[in-house]
Design a protein around this motif. Structure first.
Motif, PDB file in Angstrom:
ATOM      1  N   VAL A  40      40.609  30.813  48.733  1.00 41.57           N
ATOM      2  CA  VAL A  40      41.058  32.174  49.007  1.00 41.57           C
ATOM      3  C   VAL A  40      42.247  32.478  48.109  1.00 41.57           C
ATOM      4  N   ALA A  41      42.346  33.723  47.654  1.00 42.39           N
ATOM      5  CA  ALA A  41      43.446  34.156  46.792  1.00 42.39           C
ATOM      6  C   ALA A  41      44.765  34.152  47.553  1.00 42.39           C
ATOM      7  N   GLU A  42      45.853  34.269  46.809  1.00 46.73           N
ATOM      8  CA  GLU A  42      47.180  34.260  47.422  1.00 46.73           C
ATOM      9  C   GLU A  42      47.374  35.389  48.418  1.00 46.73           C
ATOM     10  N   ASP A  43      46.625  36.495  48.246  1.00 45.33           N
ATOM     11  CA  ASP A  43      46.756  37.601  49.194  1.00 45.33           C
ATOM     12  C   ASP A  43      46.144  37.262  50.551  1.00 45.33           C
ATOM     13  N   GLY A  44      45.435  36.122  50.633  1.00 43.61           N
ATOM     14  CA  GLY A  44      44.840  35.678  51.881  1.00 43.61           C
ATOM     15  C   GLY A  44      43.627  36.469  52.305  1.00 43.61           C
ATOM     16  N   ARG A  46      41.080  37.995  49.728  1.00 44.38           N
ATOM     17  CA  ARG A  46      39.940  37.939  48.825  1.00 44.38           C
ATOM     18  C   ARG A  46      39.546  36.505  48.506  1.00 44.38           C
ATOM     19  N   LEU A  47      38.256  36.339  48.282  1.00 45.87           N
ATOM     20  CA  LEU A  47      37.703  35.047  47.889  1.00 45.87           C
ATOM     21  C   LEU A  47      37.933  34.882  46.390  1.00 45.87           C
ATOM     22  N   MET A  48      38.761  33.909  46.022  1.00 45.54           N
ATOM     23  CA  MET A  48      39.073  33.689  44.615  1.00 45.54           C
ATOM     24  C   MET A  48      37.920  33.006  43.898  1.00 45.54           C
ATOM     25  N   GLN A  49      37.344  32.042  44.570  1.00 39.92           N
ATOM     26  CA  GLN A  49      36.247  31.284  43.960  1.00 39.92           C
ATOM     27  C   GLN A  49      35.577  30.471  45.045  1.00 39.92           C
ATOM     28  N   ASN A  55      18.921  25.307  46.694  1.00 40.56           N
ATOM     29  CA  ASN A  55      17.671  24.732  46.197  1.00 40.56           C
ATOM     30  C   ASN A  55      17.911  23.744  45.053  1.00 40.56           C
ATOM     31  N   GLY A  56      18.968  22.951  45.147  1.00 40.80           N
ATOM     32  CA  GLY A  56      19.273  21.953  44.127  1.00 40.80           C
ATOM     33  C   GLY A  56      20.114  22.474  42.978  1.00 40.80           C
ATOM     34  N   GLY A  57      20.304  23.784  42.875  1.00 34.56           N
ATOM     35  CA  GLY A  57      21.142  24.372  41.827  1.00 34.56           C
ATOM     36  C   GLY A  57      22.508  24.730  42.368  1.00 34.56           C
ATOM     37  N   PHE A  58      23.362  25.246  41.497  1.00 31.91           N
ATOM     38  CA  PHE A  58      24.736  25.565  41.873  1.00 31.91           C
ATOM     39  C   PHE A  58      25.026  27.003  41.463  1.00 31.91           C
ATOM     40  N   VAL A  59      25.632  27.780  42.365  1.00 33.27           N
ATOM     41  CA  VAL A  59      26.040  29.152  42.105  1.00 33.27           C
ATOM     42  C   VAL A  59      27.502  29.281  42.501  1.00 33.27           C
ATOM     43  N   MET A  60      28.275  29.958  41.660  1.00 35.90           N
ATOM     44  CA  MET A  60      29.668  30.240  41.990  1.00 35.90           C
ATOM     45  C   MET A  60      29.804  31.744  42.193  1.00 35.90           C
ATOM     46  N   LEU A  61      30.822  32.142  42.965  1.00 37.44           N
ATOM     47  CA  LEU A  61      31.068  33.568  43.167  1.00 37.44           C
ATOM     48  C   LEU A  61      32.509  33.804  43.556  1.00 37.44           C
ATOM     49  N   SER A  62      32.907  35.066  43.434  1.00 40.43           N
ATOM     50  CA  SER A  62      34.242  35.478  43.871  1.00 40.43           C
ATOM     51  C   SER A  62      34.210  36.965  44.182  1.00 40.43           C
ATOM     52  N   ASP A  63      35.217  37.407  44.920  1.00 40.20           N
ATOM     53  CA  ASP A  63      35.444  38.836  45.034  1.00 40.20           C
ATOM     54  C   ASP A  63      35.891  39.326  43.663  1.00 40.20           C
ATOM     55  N   GLU A  64      35.788  40.635  43.419  1.00 38.29           N
ATOM     56  CA  GLU A  64      36.266  41.149  42.136  1.00 38.29           C
ATOM     57  C   GLU A  64      37.794  41.251  42.167  1.00 38.29           C
ATOM     58  N   PHE A  65      38.393  41.095  41.004  1.00 40.98           N
ATOM     59  CA  PHE A  65      39.830  41.187  40.826  1.00 40.98           C
ATOM     60  C   PHE A  65      40.097  42.148  39.669  1.00 40.98           C
ATOM     61  N   PRO A  66      40.040  43.474  39.918  1.00 41.40           N
ATOM     62  CA  PRO A  66      40.208  44.426  38.824  1.00 41.40           C
ATOM     63  C   PRO A  66      41.577  44.310  38.145  1.00 41.40           C
ATOM     64  N   GLU A  67      42.567  43.816  38.866  1.00 39.53           N
ATOM     65  CA  GLU A  67      43.900  43.680  38.260  1.00 39.53           C
ATOM     66  C   GLU A  67      43.910  42.636  37.133  1.00 39.53           C
TER      67      GLU A  67
END
Length: 133
Positions: A40-44, A46-49, A55-67
């Protein structure tokens, strides 16, 4: 982290509207994903990463950070994530029950797969295929 791949290509999805945790929950229900890391981001808020196995693969994601970019992320387009699975009908049905929109119903294709497509609630397209039995 030991569960993160050390080679290959890993998609990293940006989730608009501070819905990153919602996306993690969706991918767990829709595609049987297993969350292996979450920061979680420092703001507590948003999801930072986050990373998950699907299914055996890997996906990463995050909330957007327009700043960080100086602008909002564009709508997802031009990319389809593909899942090669044991039963495309079952996987597509599970995704739809979790909230995905079926954009191409599963059907037998000339290349030897049962294949269809869904769009997740966050605008990302997924194709789902399995060998014709």
């Amino acid at each position: 982290m030991a569960d993160r791949p050390t080679a290959g290509v890993t998609p990293f999805l940006t989730i608009r509207g501070r819905r990153g945790q919602e996306a993690l929950d969706f991918y767990t229900r829709a595609f049987g994903g297993e969350v292996v890391e979450r920061n979680v981001a420092e703001d507590g808020q948003r999801l930072m990463q986050a990373g998950l196995r699907i299914n055996g693969g890997f996906v990463m994601l995050s909330d957007e950070f327009p700043e960080w970019r100086g602008a909002a992320e564009p709508e997802p387009q031009g990319v389809t994530l593909h899942l090669q699975v044991d039963d495309a009908d079952r996987w597509t049905e599970r995704a739809a029950k979790a909230g995905a929109t079926v954009t191409m119903p599963v059907a037998d294709q000339f290349w030897g797969d049962r294949y269809g497509q869904v769009t997740d609630p966050f605008g990302h397209r997924w194709s789902i295929g399995s060998p014709i039995k």
